[in-house]
Design a protein around this motif. Sequence first.
Motif, PDB file in Angstrom:
ATOM      1  N   CYS A  55      45.900  32.753   1.132  1.00 29.89           N
ATOM      2  CA  CYS A  55      46.901  33.169   1.964  1.00 29.89           C
ATOM      3  C   CYS A  55      46.265  34.009   3.193  1.00 29.89           C
ATOM      4  O   CYS A  55      46.675  33.894   4.365  1.00 29.89           O
ATOM      5  N   ASP A  56      45.612  34.979   2.625  1.00 31.50           N
ATOM      6  CA  ASP A  56      44.935  35.841   3.690  1.00 31.50           C
ATOM      7  C   ASP A  56      44.165  34.871   4.965  1.00 31.50           C
ATOM      8  O   ASP A  56      44.231  35.096   6.100  1.00 31.50           O
ATOM      9  N   LEU A  57      43.323  34.062   4.210  1.00 30.60           N
ATOM     10  CA  LEU A  57      42.620  33.158   5.151  1.00 30.60           C
ATOM     11  C   LEU A  57      43.333  32.305   5.868  1.00 30.60           C
ATOM     12  O   LEU A  57      43.010  32.143   7.067  1.00 30.60           O
TER      13      LEU A  57
ATOM     14  N   ALA B  98      46.397  32.961   7.104  1.00 34.79           N
ATOM     15  CA  ALA B  98      47.193  33.629   8.077  1.00 34.79           C
ATOM     16  C   ALA B  98      46.012  34.182   9.170  1.00 34.79           C
ATOM     17  O   ALA B  98      46.540  33.999  10.316  1.00 34.79           O
ATOM     18  N   ASP B  99      44.889  34.513   8.914  1.00 33.93           N
ATOM     19  CA  ASP B  99      44.089  34.683   9.848  1.00 33.93           C
ATOM     20  C   ASP B  99      43.749  33.619  10.811  1.00 33.93           C
ATOM     21  O   ASP B  99      43.519  33.730  11.959  1.00 33.93           O
TER      22      ASP B  99
ATOM     23  N   GLU C 196      39.020  42.216   1.574  1.00 36.70           N
ATOM     24  CA  GLU C 196      40.148  42.409   2.158  1.00 36.70           C
ATOM     25  C   GLU C 196      40.239  43.609   2.697  1.00 36.70           C
ATOM     26  O   GLU C 196      41.237  44.113   3.831  1.00 36.70           O
TER      27      GLU C 196
ATOM     28  N   THR D 271      39.234  33.873  -5.270  1.00 33.72           N
ATOM     29  CA  THR D 271      38.243  33.354  -4.079  1.00 33.72           C
ATOM     30  C   THR D 271      36.799  33.431  -4.283  1.00 33.72           C
ATOM     31  O   THR D 271      36.063  32.511  -3.977  1.00 33.72           O
TER      32      THR D 271
ATOM     33  N   HIS E  14      48.323  41.737  -2.198  1.00 34.31           N
ATOM     34  CA  HIS E  14      47.620  41.122  -3.189  1.00 34.31           C
ATOM     35  C   HIS E  14      46.576  42.042  -3.944  1.00 34.31           C
ATOM     36  O   HIS E  14      47.033  41.937  -5.165  1.00 34.31           O
TER      37      HIS E  14
ATOM     38  N   VAL F 200      39.090  39.427   5.616  1.00 30.31           N
ATOM     39  CA  VAL F 200      40.293  38.845   6.053  1.00 30.31           C
ATOM     40  C   VAL F 200      41.118  39.994   6.572  1.00 30.31           C
ATOM     41  O   VAL F 200      40.849  41.209   6.414  1.00 30.31           O
TER      42      VAL F 200
ATOM     43  N   GLY G 164      46.292  35.126  -3.377  1.00 27.42           N
ATOM     44  CA  GLY G 164      46.272  35.979  -2.154  1.00 27.42           C
ATOM     45  C   GLY G 164      45.203  35.633  -1.183  1.00 27.42           C
ATOM     46  O   GLY G 164      45.451  35.647   0.148  1.00 27.42           O
ATOM     47  N   GLY G 165      43.925  35.461  -1.640  1.00 20.51           N
ATOM     48  CA  GLY G 165      42.818  35.332  -0.857  1.00 20.51           C
ATOM     49  C   GLY G 165      43.114  34.063   0.200  1.00 20.51           C
ATOM     50  O   GLY G 165      42.765  33.905   1.285  1.00 20.51           O
TER      51      GLY G 165
ATOM     52  N   SER H 139      42.265  39.932   9.692  1.00 21.95           N
ATOM     53  CA  SER H 139      42.369  39.900  11.101  1.00 21.95           C
ATOM     54  C   SER H 139      43.830  39.821  11.756  1.00 21.95           C
ATOM     55  O   SER H 139      43.960  40.276  12.926  1.00 21.95           O
ATOM     56  N   SER H 140      44.696  39.181  11.109  1.00 21.80           N
ATOM     57  CA  SER H 140      45.779  39.058  11.584  1.00 21.80           C
ATOM     58  C   SER H 140      46.947  40.006  11.011  1.00 21.80           C
ATOM     59  O   SER H 140      46.600  40.415  10.056  1.00 21.80           O
TER      60      SER H 140
ATOM     61  N   PHE I 101      33.584  38.763   0.116  1.00 23.36           N
ATOM     62  CA  PHE I 101      34.686  38.278   0.575  1.00 23.36           C
ATOM     63  C   PHE I 101      35.516  39.896   0.476  1.00 23.36           C
ATOM     64  O   PHE I 101      35.624  40.172  -0.675  1.00 23.36           O
TER      65      PHE I 101
ATOM     66  N   ALA J 204      47.953  38.756   7.489  1.00 26.60           N
ATOM     67  CA  ALA J 204      47.214  38.794   6.522  1.00 26.60           C
ATOM     68  C   ALA J 204      46.922  40.200   6.091  1.00 26.60           C
ATOM     69  O   ALA J 204      46.793  40.362   4.709  1.00 26.60           O
TER      70      ALA J 204
END
Lengths: 691, 691
Positions: free
Chosen positions: B309-311, B313-314, A212, A162, A252, A239, B306-307, A241-242, A210, A245
Motif C-alpha cells: 500500500c505504501d509503495l 500510494a507513493d 517506512e 515486503t 502499518h 516509502v 501495508g508495504g 514520500s506521499s 525497505f 503513504a
Amino acid sequence: MNNLLSPKSVAVVGASDRSGWSNSALTNFEKVGFSGDLYLVNRRGGIVHGHQAYASCAEIGAPIDLALLLVGADTLPAALEDVAAAGISTAVVLAAGFSETGDAGHRAQEQIVSLATRFGITLVGPNCLGFVNMLDKVAAWSAQLPPLMTGSVAVVSQSGATAHTIAAFAGEQGIGVSHVVSTGNEGMLDTVEMAMLLVDDPRVRSIAMFMESIRDPARFCTLARRAASLEKPVVALKVGSSVLAAEIAMSHTGALVGDDRLIDTAFAQYGVVRADSIEELVITAGLLAHTGPLPEGGLGVVSMSGGACDLIADRAENLGVELPGLAADTRLRLSEVLPNFCTVRNPLDATGAASADPSLFRDAIEAIATDPAVALTAAIHVLPTEERGDRIKQRLEIVAPAFAAAVGRTMLVDQTISVIDESTVMNMDSIGIPYAINGIHHMVQAVGHAISWSKWLRKDRGEPTTSGDRIDVDTTAAWSEADALKLLSSQGVPVVQHRHVTTQEDAVVASAELGFPVVVKLVSPEILHKSDIGGVMLNVDSEDAVRLAFERVEAAARSVPEATMDGVLVSTMRSGGLELIVGVVVDPQWGPTLAVGFGGIWVHIADDTALRILPVTKSDIAEMLSELRGASLFAGARGSKPVDMDHLAGTILDIVNLAGRLGDQLLSLEINPLRVDGSTIEALDAAIEWI
Amino acid sequence: MNNLLSPKSVAVVGASDRSGWSNSALTNFEKVGFSGDLYLVNRRGGIVHGHQAYASCAEIGAPIDLALLLVGADTLPAALEDVAAAGISTAVVLAAGFSETGDAGHRAQEQIVSLATRFGITLVGPNCLGFVNMLDKVAAWSAQLPPLMTGSVAVVSQSGATAHTIAAFAGEQGIGVSHVVSTGNEGMLDTVEMAMLLVDDPRVRSIAMFMESIRDPARFCTLARRAASLEKPVVALKVGSSVLAAEIAMSHTGALVGDDRLIDTAFAQYGVVRADSIEELVITAGLLAHTGPLPEGGLGVVSMSGGACDLIADRAENLGVELPGLAADTRLRLSEVLPNFCTVRNPLDATGAASADPSLFRDAIEAIATDPAVALTAAIHVLPTEERGDRIKQRLEIVAPAFAAAVGRTMLVDQTISVIDESTVMNMDSIGIPYAINGIHHMVQAVGHAISWSKWLRKDRGEPTTSGDRIDVDTTAAWSEADALKLLSSQGVPVVQHRHVTTQEDAVVASAELGFPVVVKLVSPEILHKSDIGGVMLNVDSEDAVRLAFERVEAAARSVPEATMDGVLVSTMRSGGLELIVGVVVDPQWGPTLAVGFGGIWVHIADDTALRILPVTKSDIAEMLSELRGASLFAGARGSKPVDMDHLAGTILDIVNLAGRLGDQLLSLEINPLRVDGSTIEALDAAIEWI
C-alpha cells in the motif's frame, strides 16, 4: 549481538503441527540446510513435526542461542519468562497485535519490551517474520520462503511481507542474497541497527533496505558512514514520500514518516542510494554488490539493435547517465572490427553483422569495455536461458572472452525485464559470463546509481568548521525583524542600512539620513509576515510619503488584535540584483538544516531551493548554489553584475555559523531576501524564531 | 490494401535450405497454423524445405496475394520484375543495404521504390522482418518468432528487432497480440500507415507502436483521430530526436519549445499515450485492450501488505494517479467485513487476516470495485503460477467471484514484475480471473495512462474558430519591434502607449506626452534581442534622462556593425503586474504552434510554458494558462490584482488568430512580455519573423 543472526542452536517455541507458521519455519530450516541444534517447544510436549517436543525452553537443558517465538500476543510474557529461565538472550517474536493496532497495542508492546529488557533478552519484532541467513544456513523465518540464491546482498525490511517480496524478486533476477531480515514493529532493533550488524560481514557486499521510517537519524548517519568507510553501498527504498503513504505507514507498523525532501537530502549527503521500487532496489543492490565502487567514467553499450541504442540513449539522458564519447584508439579498433556501414559511437549498434559473426560482437565489447572513459559496459543480448537452447549458448561462448577484458565491469543485458532463473545463472557460469541484468530500462537506472555512488565515494568532503562560542541571547520572547537585524549586524553579517524608530518624526529624520527612496516596515514581534497585512511600504520617496507610510503601518498593526507595535524600521530602498532566501531551520528529527534558494514570489513557482543537513563546508554551500536551476543568473543576467560567488558562499557560511551559536532553542533563522548584486551582499529582512 | 496483412496465398522468394531467414519463415508459417497456399521460389528450382520449389513466381500459375522476398539487395530488381510478372501486388522485402547505410543506399532504395511503383507493387520494407497476423494465422516473418499468445494488441515497429522484443515481452506478460508488423526502412509504408490498416479491424483493441520518427504529422493526426473515434487507444514509444530542433530554436520561443516537447504536446492533444520503455508500452497497451475506455474515477487497491500500500500510494502520487476516497456505503461494507484493527481506506491493507480468510479478501475487493469513485481495481496478490501450486489456486478460487462485480475493471496484481506464462493464463482462466499485471510499479503507470486516456476521450474538445481573412503585409524584409507593434495595434491587440521617433528631440516631446517615467528602446529590424546589447533603457524619468537614453541606444546600435537604426520607441514605463510570453511559432513539421508562459528572466529558471499545436479554442488557451506551475499568481500574488482570465484567454486567441492571418511566410510572432494586471492586458514588446 554480532552473533544474533548466526545462531548455532535454536528453540522454536509454539511449535505445532496445526500451525502454518510452525510448519513453514521447520521447512525453512531444512531447506537452507541448518546444521545446528533445533529444539521444538510446545507447552503440551508430545510429538510435533515428527519429533519429541519440550514443554518449555528451560526443560531443554542445553545452551541455546535463539528462541523463535511463534506464540500469540497473550502468551508472550510467559514465553519470555521461559526463554529467560533457559538463559536464551535473543528472541524473534512473530506475534502481532502490538503498536500496529493503536494505542492499547502500543502500551502492550512497551510492556513486552520492558519485560525483555529486564530479562536481558534482545528482541527482534514483535510482528515480524524473523530472518534468514543464507551464508550460515539459518532460517528463523515463519512464512513460506521463496526460491533464493545465496549471494552477497543483505535484505533488511521493516515489513515481513515486503522482505519476502524483495527476496523473491532477487531470486527471480539471479541475484543472490546473504540475509533476509524483517524487523516488524521494531520494539528494540530497527532496520538501521540490523544493517549495522550486517555491514561488517565481509561476505555482505551491499545492503538493500525497505524502510517506512528512519527512527534515529544519527544512527542512520552512523550506518551510512560505516558503510562508506567499507565501500559498501546501502540502497534504500524509503516509502512515505506521499501524504497517503505516510498515513498508511503510521497504521502499518506504527512508524513515523519524515519529511521526504529531507530524506532525499540526507541520502544524497550520506551516500545512501534511494530506490523508488522493489525492482530498482534489488537490481541496483545486486549490481553494486557485483561491481563495488566503479572507476571514473560512464556507461558503454554494445548492441545489435538500433532500437535498443535509441532506447538507451533516451533513458540515459533522462536519468543523467553519461554515455561517454570513445577515445580515438577505441574508435580505430572498432572501425577495424566493424563493417563499413556501422557508425562507430557509444551506444554502439554493431548491427545484424554481429549476430551473424559473434566474434565481431566480442571484439566490439572488448574495445568499448577497455575504453578509458567507460566505467561499466552493457552488452545487449538475450540471456542463455534453457528455453533458448544451444544456439544462444554457443554464440555467447564466442562472445564471453570479452567479459574478461574489464573484470567486474562488463555485463550481459537483455532488452526487457524477465526472469533470470538458477539454470540461466548456471549457463552463464559455464559460459563465463559473470553478470547479467534483465531490462534496459532498469539497467540504465541501476548503472546511474552505481556511477553516482562511486563518484560520491571519491569526493573529498572536507571538514566543516565549528560555529564558535555560544551567543547569549534572550530566547524566551518573540523577536521582531529589528531584533534579528541587530543581531546579524552585530555578528558581522552585512545588513542593509536601516534605523529602528518609534515616532513618525523620527522616521522622517531617519529617512532623510538614509536618503530617498526608503522602505518603511512595521516592527512587531508578533507579526512575522508583515507584507501580508500591509505592514511594508516600498519606494517611499519624500518626507510626506514617510509620514503617510508610518500611519498606514500603524493602521496595519491595529488590524491584528494581539499584536504590539514597536515602531518602524526605515531602511534604504534597493532595486535590481538577485534576491535569495537563506534559512537555517531546525528539524525535530534531523536537527539544523540549511535551505538556499531564489526569493520573491517566484520561489513558489520555481521550487528552486537547495537543502543540506548541517554541518556544511563552504564548498558544500558553493555546490548548493550551483545546483539551483537559476544558477546561470549568478553569472549576470540582462545586464546585472556577475555575483562574487566566493563572497556569497562565505556570507552564507557566516549565517550558518551564527545560527549554530544561538543554542538549542533556535527554531529558525531566515533571511529573505538576501540581496546579491555583484559583490554587494546584504540582508534586507530577517526573522528569528525560537522553539 | 486492406488485405495486405491477411494474404491467403504467399510466395516465399529466395527460399533455401541454407538460409536461416528461409528456415525461420517456413517454421513460422507452420507455427501460427497458416492454412492458405504457400509456394517456395528458388531460381534454381529443386527441392527446398522438402518441397518442390518453383524457379520463379511467374511459373506458379496461381493467384498469389503476397511475395515474401528473402533475396539480397542485388537481385531485388529482378525479383520484383518476377513478382510483377506473376501479378502479385504486395511484397515484403527483407534485404538490407538501403537507406540505413547512407546516401548510396538511399538512392538504391529510391530506385527500388520507383520500380515497385511502376509495377504496381506495394512494398513493406526494405530492411524489415515482415509481419505476423496471429488472428488470420499468417507469419510472413523472416526471423525466429518468440512464443506469442493470440489477442487484441497490434504491435507496429519500424525496427524489426524491436518488434521482436516487444512481441516477446507481451508473450512473457500474458498479453495476446493480434499482429506484429515491422516496417523497416519504410520505402512506401510507415508505421502510421500500417496502424491505419489495423485500427479498423474489430478484433484489434489497442495499437502499440515503436517509432523513431513521425514522417508525416498530418497522417499521424488522422490515425489518432480515427483511433479516437473507434475508442481504441494508440500507445507509442517514440525514441530519438528529430533534426528540426535547430530551426525551431531560431526564435526565442522556439528555443523553449524543443522538438521532443512538441511530440509530447501532439500526443497529449491527439490522445496518443506516450510510453518511455518497452515494458510500459506493452503493459499499457495490454491493459487498455482489456478495459477499453474506463468510466470516471480513480484506482482502487486491495492488498494484504501495508508495504504494498505504501509503495502504491507513493507511486500514484508521483505519477498523479488518483486513489479516490471511498463512499460512506463502501466504508460501511468494509468495516463489516474487516477485523477491527484494519484501517478502512484506499489503498486498503486487508492485513494477514485476508490471507487467513480469502473470503474476506474477496468481499473487500468487491466493495472497493463497486465504489462509484473507483474506475479500476487492483487486487494485490501473487498469481496462480504452476510453481506456486494448488494452495494459491484454491485461495484464488474463493476470491475470484469478486472479479465479476466490476467486469473488465478488476485485476490481479503481483508486487514485482515477473513472467506471466501460458500456464498461468490458463490457470487464471479456469479460476475466473480475467486479467493480471505483474509489478505494482508498472501497474500504477499503466492505470494512470488508462485513466488519462479515458478522460481525454470524454473531453468536449469544441471547434476552433478560423482565423479570418489574410492580412497583406510585406514579408520580404525584416521587421522591427515598431513594425510589429503597429500591426498588433492595427488589428486590435492591446499595445502599451508608445511613439516611434527618429530624433533626440522628438523622443523628448514623445516622453513628455506619454508622461514620465518612460522606456526608450532601439528600433532596428536587424536586432531582435535589444536588451542584450544595451538597446533598452528602463525607468527614464526626465527630459535630460531621455536625451542620455537616446545617445546610449545610438551607441548600442553602432556596436552592431550590420545593424541599421530606425530611431527609437518611447513607451510608457510599466511596473507591477505579471509578465507573460506568448508566441506563435511555425514548426516545419507540425505547423503553427502556440507557447504561453511566464516571461522575464525567470522563464529560464521556471521552465514553465504550456504548448499546443494550432488550431486551439479559447478553452484550450484557458487550459494552457491553468497548466502553468505559476498559475496561482493569476489569482493575485502579494497584493497584485487578480487577472481577468477570460479576457486574457480571449486576447491570446486574438493573437493566435492574427498570426493565422499573416500567411505561410510567418516563422514566428512573439509577444514578450504581454503584461497582465487585473483586467489590463497589453503587449510591451513584440517581434515578428518571416521564413
